[in-house]
Scaffold this active site. Structure first.
Site, short mmCIF file in Angstrom:
data_model
loop_
_atom_site.label_atom_id
_atom_site.label_comp_id
_atom_site.label_asym_id
_atom_site.label_seq_id
_atom_site.Cartn_x
_atom_site.Cartn_y
_atom_site.Cartn_z
N ASP A 204 0.84 -1.20 0.00
CA ASP A 204 0.00 0.00 0.00
C ASP A 204 0.87 1.24 0.00
OD1 ASP A 204 0.26 1.08 3.06
OD2 ASP A 204 0.34 -1.10 2.98
N ASP A 206 1.43 4.58 2.04
CA ASP A 206 1.13 4.89 3.42
C ASP A 206 0.23 6.12 3.53
OD1 ASP A 206 1.87 3.56 5.91
OD2 ASP A 206 2.60 5.52 6.53
#
Length: 264
Positions: A204, A206
């Site tokens: 992902d 952040d």
């Protein structure tokens, strides 16, 4: 225990709970620090005997701040492991590394607190940790197609994810990855004179990187599961690039030093 120090170790991160397709043997070494996260499975990959340990346990029963790091590294060394690849899930602090990217960091920053991070609770023993990862193992992974070479991984305490302000702070400092398990694992490996390299799979961006977005655990696990087959294939390919005999001297932290106890 007799061993030749050739066995490799793999410590699997979130979602990385198994490694071998063929027959394996299972061992659970005793350590002065309690039991490791799970039983260790030992199998063969190419020319190497490999010991695999799921960092969070067989069913993810250990959160990042409760992993028995000292027991894990001690148990692997007891088996004869002297070189460890450490796959892990990370968040990216730069849009340059999107979900699915594989990064081999060359630096870390410790932002954890309260974790047992040394075997030397007595005696004035210090280890060189300026370059925390083994250059020989790093080269085995970064030589593979598509792997990103280098970056700083900041290790946070968890189990919560970063606030947006923290994420932006880390990014502004030039850090490129954020993780919860890379410390103290790396320094414990150095204290045991085990070569160690993290292999980071980005799950992902952040919290501070994309406005309006945050990190959710369900999305992290989904992304890791989505890429797990390819990630395991990459780790196996890296193992195939590692020499049978260890020739690294970078990670021999205690040359010329008398230790207060004998390493296993």
């Amino acid at each position: 225990m007799h061993h030749n120090g050739r066995m490799l170790g793999v410590i699997g991160g979130s979602g990385f709970y198994t490694f071998f397709d063929a027959e394996v043997r299972t061992v659970t070494p005793d350590t002065p620090y309690g039991a490791p996260s799970a039983a260790i499975t030992v199998g063969t990959i190419g020319e190497h005997d490999v010991a695999f340990l799921p960092r969070h346990g067989a069913s993810h029963e250990f959160s990042a701040h409760t992993v028995p790091y000292r027991a894990n590294m001690w148990a692997l060394r007891t088996l004869g492991v002297r070189r460890v690849l450490a796959p892990c899930a990370v968040g990216s602090l730069t849009p340059d590394h999107g979900a699915g990217a594989v990064v081999v960091p060359d630096q870390l920053v410790d932002r954890t607190s309260g974790r047992a991070d040394t075997y030397f609770d007595s005696g004035a023993i210090h280890v060189d940790f300026a370059d925390p990862y083994c250059p020989t193992l790093r080269a085995a992974v970064t030589g593979l197609p598509g792997v990103v070479d280098g970056g700083t991984m900041v290790v946070i305490q968890g189990p919560r994810f970063s606030t947006r302000a923290e994420s932006q702070w880390f990014a502004s400092a030039g850090f490129s990855l954020v993780n919860m398990t890379g410390y103290p694992e790396a320094v414990l490996a150095r204290e045991l004179e085990i070569c160690y390299a993290a292999v980071a799979l980005v799950t992902d961006l952040d919290a501070g990187i994309a406005a309006g977005e945050g990190v959710k655990a369900v999305d992290v696990f989904a992304q890791f599961e989505k890429n797990m087959g390819l990630f395991k294939k990459l780790v196996r390919a890296a193992i195939g690039r590692i020499a049978v005999d260890r020739d690294c001297t970078h990670c021999l932290a205690h040359t010329g030093v008398t230790l207060p106890f004998e390493l296993p």
